[in-house]
Design a protein around this motif. Structure first.
Motif, mmCIF file in Angstrom:
data_model
loop_
_atom_site.group_PDB
_atom_site.id
_atom_site.type_symbol
_atom_site.label_atom_id
_atom_site.label_comp_id
_atom_site.label_asym_id
_atom_site.label_seq_id
_atom_site.Cartn_x
_atom_site.Cartn_y
_atom_site.Cartn_z
ATOM 1 N N GLY A 128 0.800 -1.218 0.000
ATOM 2 C CA GLY A 128 0.000 0.000 0.000
ATOM 3 C C GLY A 128 0.829 1.262 0.000
ATOM 4 N N THR A 129 0.319 2.249 0.721
ATOM 5 C CA THR A 129 0.846 3.606 0.686
ATOM 6 C C THR A 129 1.986 3.772 1.688
ATOM 7 O OG1 THR A 129 -1.431 4.223 0.168
ATOM 8 C CG2 THR A 129 0.094 6.013 0.529
ATOM 9 N N VAL A 130 3.066 3.020 1.440
ATOM 10 C CA VAL A 130 4.298 3.143 2.219
ATOM 11 C C VAL A 130 5.444 3.352 1.232
ATOM 12 C CG1 VAL A 130 3.517 1.776 4.188
ATOM 13 C CG2 VAL A 130 4.653 0.634 2.291
ATOM 14 N N LYS A 131 6.557 3.864 1.725
ATOM 15 C CA LYS A 131 7.665 4.207 0.821
ATOM 16 C C LYS A 131 8.288 2.996 0.147
ATOM 17 C CE LYS A 131 8.852 8.717 2.534
ATOM 18 N NZ LYS A 131 8.204 9.055 3.766
ATOM 19 N N ASN A 132 8.446 1.878 0.854
ATOM 20 C CA ASN A 132 9.094 0.684 0.295
ATOM 21 C C ASN A 132 8.280 -0.569 0.606
ATOM 22 O OD1 ASN A 132 11.592 1.980 -0.669
ATOM 23 N ND2 ASN A 132 11.901 2.391 1.509
ATOM 24 N N PRO A 133 7.166 -0.772 -0.094
ATOM 25 C CA PRO A 133 6.345 -1.952 0.186
ATOM 26 C C PRO A 133 7.055 -3.233 -0.236
ATOM 27 C CG PRO A 133 5.542 -0.814 -1.766
ATOM 28 C CD PRO A 133 6.641 0.037 -1.186
ATOM 29 N N GLY A 134 6.628 -4.338 0.318
ATOM 30 C CA GLY A 134 7.177 -5.633 -0.079
ATOM 31 C C GLY A 134 7.279 -6.601 1.078
ATOM 32 N N ARG A 135 7.964 -7.684 0.832
ATOM 33 C CA ARG A 135 8.170 -8.737 1.836
ATOM 34 C C ARG A 135 9.389 -8.368 2.667
ATOM 35 N NH1 ARG A 135 6.385 -13.935 2.562
ATOM 36 N NH2 ARG A 135 7.901 -15.507 3.204
ATOM 37 N N GLN A 136 9.248 -8.459 3.976
ATOM 38 C CA GLN A 136 10.322 -8.089 4.898
ATOM 39 C C GLN A 136 10.658 -9.262 5.815
ATOM 40 O OE1 GLN A 136 11.874 -5.050 4.968
ATOM 41 N NE2 GLN A 136 10.609 -4.448 3.220
ATOM 42 N N LEU A 137 11.926 -9.456 6.062
ATOM 43 C CA LEU A 137 12.379 -10.422 7.051
ATOM 44 C C LEU A 137 12.667 -9.631 8.321
ATOM 45 C CD1 LEU A 137 13.128 -13.369 7.656
ATOM 46 C CD2 LEU A 137 15.454 -12.843 6.878
ATOM 47 N N VAL A 138 11.898 -9.898 9.386
ATOM 48 C CA VAL A 138 11.978 -9.104 10.608
ATOM 49 C C VAL A 138 12.101 -10.011 11.828
ATOM 50 C CG1 VAL A 138 10.647 -7.207 9.603
ATOM 51 C CG2 VAL A 138 9.447 -9.008 10.837
ATOM 52 N N LEU A 159 6.665 -0.281 10.203
ATOM 53 C CA LEU A 159 6.444 0.876 9.323
ATOM 54 C C LEU A 159 7.727 1.687 9.155
ATOM 55 C CD1 LEU A 159 2.891 2.050 10.344
ATOM 56 C CD2 LEU A 159 3.622 1.281 8.087
ATOM 57 N N SER A 160 8.513 1.782 10.194
ATOM 58 C CA SER A 160 9.786 2.504 10.106
ATOM 59 C C SER A 160 10.753 1.800 9.164
ATOM 60 C CB SER A 160 10.420 2.636 11.487
ATOM 61 O OG SER A 160 9.597 3.415 12.326
ATOM 62 N N ILE A 161 10.780 0.483 9.212
ATOM 63 C CA ILE A 161 11.678 -0.295 8.350
ATOM 64 C C ILE A 161 11.363 -0.048 6.877
ATOM 65 C CG2 ILE A 161 12.211 -2.658 7.592
ATOM 66 C CD1 ILE A 161 12.090 -3.450 10.561
ATOM 67 N N VAL A 162 10.084 0.091 6.538
ATOM 68 C CA VAL A 162 9.699 0.289 5.135
ATOM 69 C C VAL A 162 9.646 1.763 4.747
ATOM 70 C CG1 VAL A 162 8.495 -1.918 4.989
ATOM 71 C CG2 VAL A 162 7.206 0.143 5.593
ATOM 72 N N GLY A 163 10.153 2.637 5.598
ATOM 73 C CA GLY A 163 10.237 4.051 5.259
ATOM 74 C C GLY A 163 9.055 4.883 5.700
ATOM 75 N N GLY A 164 8.112 4.276 6.365
ATOM 76 C CA GLY A 164 6.958 5.005 6.880
ATOM 77 C C GLY A 164 5.857 5.178 5.857
ATOM 78 N N PRO A 165 4.718 5.656 6.337
ATOM 79 C CA PRO A 165 3.590 5.883 5.420
ATOM 80 C C PRO A 165 3.867 7.089 4.523
ATOM 81 C CG PRO A 165 3.032 6.621 7.623
ATOM 82 C CD PRO A 165 4.378 5.967 7.716
ATOM 83 N N MET A 166 3.347 7.033 3.324
ATOM 84 C CA MET A 166 3.490 8.147 2.390
ATOM 85 C C MET A 166 2.346 9.130 2.611
ATOM 86 S SD MET A 166 4.596 5.997 -1.010
ATOM 87 C CE MET A 166 4.304 7.356 -2.084
ATOM 88 N N PHE A 178 -2.362 -1.909 18.867
ATOM 89 C CA PHE A 178 -1.429 -2.740 18.119
ATOM 90 C C PHE A 178 -1.802 -4.211 18.308
ATOM 91 C CE2 PHE A 178 2.658 -0.009 17.660
ATOM 92 C CZ PHE A 178 1.909 1.013 17.103
ATOM 93 N N ILE A 179 -1.600 -4.977 17.281
ATOM 94 C CA ILE A 179 -1.863 -6.408 17.295
ATOM 95 C C ILE A 179 -0.535 -7.109 17.082
ATOM 96 C CG2 ILE A 179 -3.022 -8.262 16.025
ATOM 97 C CD1 ILE A 179 -5.137 -6.090 15.299
ATOM 98 N N LYS A 180 -0.328 -8.215 17.784
ATOM 99 C CA LYS A 180 0.921 -8.960 17.614
ATOM 100 C C LYS A 180 1.047 -9.400 16.162
ATOM 101 C CE LYS A 180 3.637 -12.815 19.107
ATOM 102 N NZ LYS A 180 3.804 -13.993 19.881
ATOM 103 N N ILE A 181 2.190 -9.111 15.571
ATOM 104 C CA ILE A 181 2.451 -9.495 14.186
ATOM 105 C C ILE A 181 2.984 -10.922 14.184
ATOM 106 C CG2 ILE A 181 3.833 -8.993 12.135
ATOM 107 C CD1 ILE A 181 3.726 -6.033 13.001
ATOM 108 N N LYS A 182 2.400 -11.729 13.301
ATOM 109 C CA LYS A 182 2.780 -13.135 13.201
ATOM 110 C C LYS A 182 3.397 -13.411 11.835
ATOM 111 C CE LYS A 182 -0.718 -14.784 16.414
ATOM 112 N NZ LYS A 182 -1.858 -15.694 16.584
ATOM 113 N N PRO A 183 4.060 -14.562 11.697
ATOM 114 C CA PRO A 183 4.694 -14.885 10.418
ATOM 115 C C PRO A 183 3.692 -14.855 9.258
ATOM 116 C CG PRO A 183 5.357 -16.459 12.088
ATOM 117 C CD PRO A 183 4.276 -15.610 12.687
ATOM 118 N N ASN A 184 4.157 -14.313 8.139
ATOM 119 C CA ASN A 184 3.408 -14.250 6.893
ATOM 120 C C ASN A 184 2.164 -13.371 6.956
ATOM 121 O OD1 ASN A 184 5.250 -16.037 5.543
ATOM 122 N ND2 ASN A 184 4.355 -17.652 6.796
#
Length: 153
Positions: A42-52, A62-69, A108-114
């Motif tokens: 969506g409307t983020v600077k660097n969308p995609g799959r992230q290994l976190v 959101l910070s890792i992907v450059g934040g919302p646009m 905030f909701i706990k983020i789970k794999p995939n």
């Protein structure tokens, strides 16, 4: 090709016969840190799959992907689970506007794999972008006709 079932589920427990579940839930790095993949669209600077790292929160992701646009609708952020939670919930709507204004992380909701997180675009931003596209097309047409009329004189 057979289905790959989620960790801990048997074929009888698995209710997802119409799609394949991702094969890996967690990975470890050389230091033993537990990692997972998440998708951010969506409307983020660097969308995609992230290994976190496991346990990452939404603000850090959101910070890792450059934040919302500009034009991101932070009131209607959607989180889609690959596998339903214990309460069979697959989709969450999160209002990050309250976090931005107050710093309160209670929504905030706990983020789970995939997981897939979608930051939608505000309708007003979408309309303005489309108007800009239409304006560009009309400008190009105007330039074309100006050049055409000049050569036809």
């Amino acid at each position: 090709m057979g289905l790959v079932f989620a960790q801990g589920l048997t074929e009888e427990d698995n209710r997802f016969s119409d799609f394949q579940i991702s094969s890996q839930n967690y990975l470890t790095d050389q230091k033993g840190n537990v990692l997972m993949h998440v998708n951010i669209w969506g409307t983020v600077k660097n969308p995609g799959r992230q290994l976190v790292y496991e346990g990452i929160d939404l603000a850090t992701l959101l910070s890792i992907v450059g934040g919302p646009m500009q034009g991101a609708n932070m009131r209607r952020v959607r989180l889609y689970r690959e596998i339903p939670d214990e309460d069979q919930k697959l989709i969450y709507i999160i209002d990050l506007e309250s976090f931005i204004n107050t710093g309160d992380r209670s929504e905030f909701i706990k983020i789970k794999p995939n997981d897939t997180i979608l930051i939608p675009q505000k309708l007003s931003s979408y309309v303005l972008n489309q108007i800009g596209t239409v304006n560009t097309i009309f400008s190009l047409l105007n330039l074309y006709f100006a050049i055409e009329s000049r050569y036809n004189k």
